[in-house]
Design a protein around this motif. Structure first.
Motif, PDB file in Angstrom:
ATOM      1  N   ASP A  58      18.120  -1.534  -3.552  1.00  0.00           N
ATOM      2  CA  ASP A  58      17.791  -2.940  -3.332  1.00  0.00           C
ATOM      3  C   ASP A  58      16.325  -3.120  -2.960  1.00  0.00           C
ATOM      4  OD1 ASP A  58      17.837  -1.734  -0.869  1.00  0.00           O
ATOM      5  OD2 ASP A  58      19.471  -2.948  -0.052  1.00  0.00           O
ATOM      6  N   ARG A  59      15.544  -2.024  -2.972  1.00  0.00           N
ATOM      7  CA  ARG A  59      14.114  -1.979  -2.662  1.00  0.00           C
ATOM      8  C   ARG A  59      13.822  -2.185  -1.181  1.00  0.00           C
ATOM      9  NH1 ARG A  59      12.139   1.145  -5.307  1.00  0.00           N
ATOM     10  NH2 ARG A  59      10.015   0.359  -5.101  1.00  0.00           N
ATOM     11  N   LEU A  60      14.820  -2.197  -0.341  1.00  0.00           N
ATOM     12  CA  LEU A  60      14.588  -2.307   1.098  1.00  0.00           C
ATOM     13  C   LEU A  60      14.227  -0.941   1.679  1.00  0.00           C
ATOM     14  CD1 LEU A  60      17.492  -4.691   2.148  1.00  0.00           C
ATOM     15  CD2 LEU A  60      15.032  -5.182   2.232  1.00  0.00           C
ATOM     16  N   PRO A  61      13.223  -0.875   2.550  1.00  0.00           N
ATOM     17  CA  PRO A  61      12.847   0.398   3.175  1.00  0.00           C
ATOM     18  C   PRO A  61      14.000   0.952   4.013  1.00  0.00           C
ATOM     19  CG  PRO A  61      11.116  -1.238   3.473  1.00  0.00           C
ATOM     20  CD  PRO A  61      12.315  -1.964   2.944  1.00  0.00           C
ATOM     21  N   ARG A  62      14.240   2.254   3.871  1.00  0.00           N
ATOM     22  CA  ARG A  62      15.253   2.930   4.688  1.00  0.00           C
ATOM     23  C   ARG A  62      14.598   3.870   5.700  1.00  0.00           C
ATOM     24  NH1 ARG A  62      17.914  -0.163   1.630  1.00  0.00           N
ATOM     25  NH2 ARG A  62      20.181  -0.193   1.767  1.00  0.00           N
ATOM     26  N   ARG A  63      13.442   4.410   5.367  1.00  0.00           N
ATOM     27  CA  ARG A  63      12.761   5.339   6.277  1.00  0.00           C
ATOM     28  C   ARG A  63      11.286   5.405   5.901  1.00  0.00           C
ATOM     29  NH1 ARG A  63      15.506  11.002   6.634  1.00  0.00           N
ATOM     30  NH2 ARG A  63      16.916   9.738   7.930  1.00  0.00           N
ATOM     31  N   VAL A  64      10.451   5.594   6.920  1.00  0.00           N
ATOM     32  CA  VAL A  64       9.035   5.850   6.677  1.00  0.00           C
ATOM     33  C   VAL A  64       8.604   6.978   7.607  1.00  0.00           C
ATOM     34  CG1 VAL A  64       8.214   4.122   8.331  1.00  0.00           C
ATOM     35  CG2 VAL A  64       6.734   4.835   6.458  1.00  0.00           C
TER      36      VAL A  64
ATOM     37  N   ILE B  70      10.352   6.374  11.314  1.00  0.00           N
ATOM     38  CA  ILE B  70      11.072   5.141  11.590  1.00  0.00           C
ATOM     39  C   ILE B  70      12.205   4.997  10.580  1.00  0.00           C
ATOM     40  CG2 ILE B  70      10.918   2.648  11.966  1.00  0.00           C
ATOM     41  CD1 ILE B  70       7.888   2.954  12.163  1.00  0.00           C
ATOM     42  N   ASP B  71      13.424   4.816  11.085  1.00  0.00           N
ATOM     43  CA  ASP B  71      14.576   4.535  10.234  1.00  0.00           C
ATOM     44  C   ASP B  71      14.927   3.055  10.360  1.00  0.00           C
ATOM     45  OD1 ASP B  71      14.703   7.142   9.459  1.00  0.00           O
ATOM     46  OD2 ASP B  71      16.629   7.592  10.404  1.00  0.00           O
ATOM     47  N   PHE B  72      15.208   2.419   9.206  1.00  0.00           N
ATOM     48  CA  PHE B  72      15.638   1.021   9.163  1.00  0.00           C
ATOM     49  C   PHE B  72      17.070   0.991   8.639  1.00  0.00           C
ATOM     50  CE2 PHE B  72      11.020   1.005   8.457  1.00  0.00           C
ATOM     51  CZ  PHE B  72      10.604   0.165   9.472  1.00  0.00           C
ATOM     52  N   THR B  73      18.003   0.518   9.458  1.00  0.00           N
ATOM     53  CA  THR B  73      19.412   0.504   9.069  1.00  0.00           C
ATOM     54  C   THR B  73      20.026  -0.859   9.356  1.00  0.00           C
ATOM     55  OG1 THR B  73      20.082   1.348  11.247  1.00  0.00           O
ATOM     56  CG2 THR B  73      19.668   2.979   9.529  1.00  0.00           C
ATOM     57  N   ASP B  74      21.205  -1.069   8.792  1.00  0.00           N
ATOM     58  CA  ASP B  74      21.969  -2.303   9.034  1.00  0.00           C
ATOM     59  C   ASP B  74      21.149  -3.536   8.682  1.00  0.00           C
ATOM     60  OD1 ASP B  74      24.166  -3.782   9.685  1.00  0.00           O
ATOM     61  OD2 ASP B  74      23.851  -3.750  11.846  1.00  0.00           O
ATOM     62  N   TRP B  75      20.563  -3.541   7.495  1.00  0.00           N
ATOM     63  CA  TRP B  75      19.792  -4.700   7.048  1.00  0.00           C
ATOM     64  C   TRP B  75      20.696  -5.929   6.973  1.00  0.00           C
ATOM     65  CZ3 TRP B  75      14.720  -5.448   6.369  1.00  0.00           C
ATOM     66  CH2 TRP B  75      13.885  -4.333   6.283  1.00  0.00           C
ATOM     67  N   GLY B  76      20.167  -7.065   7.414  1.00  0.00           N
ATOM     68  CA  GLY B  76      20.888  -8.330   7.310  1.00  0.00           C
ATOM     69  C   GLY B  76      21.737  -8.679   8.521  1.00  0.00           C
TER      70      GLY B  76
ATOM     71  N   ARG C 217       0.831  -1.207   0.000  1.00  0.00           N
ATOM     72  CA  ARG C 217       0.000   0.000   0.000  1.00  0.00           C
ATOM     73  C   ARG C 217       0.865   1.256   0.000  1.00  0.00           C
ATOM     74  NH1 ARG C 217      -2.975   3.418  -1.049  1.00  0.00           N
ATOM     75  NH2 ARG C 217      -5.027   3.944  -0.189  1.00  0.00           N
ATOM     76  N   LEU C 218       1.911   1.275   0.823  1.00  0.00           N
ATOM     77  CA  LEU C 218       2.758   2.455   0.916  1.00  0.00           C
ATOM     78  C   LEU C 218       3.572   2.689  -0.358  1.00  0.00           C
ATOM     79  CD1 LEU C 218       4.186   2.145   4.563  1.00  0.00           C
ATOM     80  CD2 LEU C 218       2.134   3.353   3.796  1.00  0.00           C
ATOM     81  N   ALA C 219       3.922   1.604  -1.048  1.00  0.00           N
ATOM     82  CA  ALA C 219       4.764   1.727  -2.245  1.00  0.00           C
ATOM     83  C   ALA C 219       3.955   1.860  -3.526  1.00  0.00           C
ATOM     84  CB  ALA C 219       5.698   0.519  -2.348  1.00  0.00           C
ATOM     85  N   ALA C 220       2.618   1.899  -3.417  1.00  0.00           N
ATOM     86  CA  ALA C 220       1.778   1.978  -4.618  1.00  0.00           C
ATOM     87  C   ALA C 220       1.955   3.288  -5.396  1.00  0.00           C
ATOM     88  CB  ALA C 220       0.312   1.778  -4.237  1.00  0.00           C
ATOM     89  N   PRO C 221       2.050   4.465  -4.750  1.00  0.00           N
ATOM     90  CA  PRO C 221       2.227   5.698  -5.516  1.00  0.00           C
ATOM     91  C   PRO C 221       3.556   5.707  -6.279  1.00  0.00           C
ATOM     92  CG  PRO C 221       1.512   6.171  -3.271  1.00  0.00           C
ATOM     93  CD  PRO C 221       1.898   4.734  -3.308  1.00  0.00           C
ATOM     94  N   ALA C 222       3.579   6.369  -7.426  1.00  0.00           N
ATOM     95  CA  ALA C 222       4.792   6.455  -8.230  1.00  0.00           C
ATOM     96  C   ALA C 222       5.895   7.157  -7.436  1.00  0.00           C
ATOM     97  CB  ALA C 222       4.516   7.213  -9.517  1.00  0.00           C
TER      98      ALA C 222
END
Length: 283
Positions: free
Chosen positions: A225-231, A252-258, A163-168
């Motif tokens: 890589d299409r991973l969320p970094r911030r919302v 919300i920040d998402f860091t250090d994936w993996g 839903r969040l990624a639907a807009p261009a």
């Protein structure tokens, strides 16, 4: 020379097409991500002085919460610590309206999505000799989920990410040291709910009615890589009851994936079983 290669790595060798797909691959590997979350609440006017007295204004129990920790995907585990703050008290009122809320600091470990171990600095409801409260009811958090309230884990669910990624997208600048694109949109808050099998349809309908005027606007930044970094979520509920926030901004920040930091339950001899759902946030 044109070289065609097939069968090397299968689907994992190709780039994820959507944020939901990218996060699903992380979940498949049981990977984790670091989370930094800030929530700013608005109840109404800030407290003010009149004729030497404080005019009673309902500003809630706090106006900002700050959460840091880790989410592990796939295993539905997290270890998050939240601090609470009053940021809307003026200097001349700090001796009358307390802004030191360090006693409400909460650390919550969740295992499997329903087992929650809560440790509060004020030791509320924690008996002597124990350090944490525990509950495992799958019904806890149902109301917030059906109302469309989004925590860090809900944001990373496939339904919400789609839903969040639907807009261009448009250019989002550099975040977490990578070039991003940003998706921006808005919707009724209840459109972001995540129903589950076994939910009470009467409760769902009642919550849709209660939050029918609440709307959420968002910005979702994703890397190459299409991973969320911030919302960033901005929610407004103009018909909120007294004592309930009229609006809130969540970042919300998402860091250090993996990363592979483990999330383990506390020692059983330190746990007190609670007969009710735990509510880490004090309002």
């Amino acid at each position: 020379m044109l070289t065609l290669t097939a069968g090397c790595g299968g689907q994992d060798a190709t780039a994820a097409r959507t944020p939901a797909e990218a996060v699903a691959r992380q979940a498949k590997d049981g990977a984790g991500v670091k989370v930094t979350k800030v929530v700013r609440l608005t109840y109404g006017d800030a407290p003010r002085a009149a004729d030497g007295l404080v005019v009673p204004v309902d500003i809630g129990e706090y106006s900002e919460s700050r959460t840091t920790g880790i989410l592990r995907l796939g295993t539905a585990a997290s270890d998050l610590t939240t601090t609470f703050h009053r940021t809307d008290v003026t200097e001349d009122l700090k001796n009358l309206v307390p802004d030191d809320l360090s006693g409400r600091t909460t650390r919550a470990i969740s295992i499997g999505g329903s087992d929650t171990y809560e440790q509060r600095a004020d030791r509320r409801d924690v008996p002597a000799g124990k350090s944490r409260l525990h509950h495992s009811s799958p019904e806890c958090g149902t109301a917030a989920r059906l109302a469309g309230a989004l925590d860090a884990r809900a944001v990373l669910s496939p339904e919400v990410l789609d839903r969040l990624a639907a807009p261009a997208p448009s250019s989002g600048g550099v975040i977490d040291e990578v070039t991003t694109v940003v998706h921006a949109g808005s919707a009724a808050q209840t459109e972001l709910s995540t129903p589950a099998r076994g939910d009470d349809p009467a409760m769902a309908e009642a919550l849709r009615e209660r939050y029918r005027s609440a709307r959420v606007s968002w910005q979702l930044w994703v890397g190459p890589d299409r991973l969320p970094r911030r919302v960033r979520l901005v929610a407004a509920n103009p018909s909120a009851e007294e004592g309930v926030p009229r609006s809130n901004v969540t970042e919300i920040d998402f860091t250090d994936w993996g990363n592979d930091v483990p999330v383990e339950p506390p020692p059983q001899d330190q746990v007190h079983e609670s007969g009710s759902c735990l509510a880490p946030e004090p309002y």
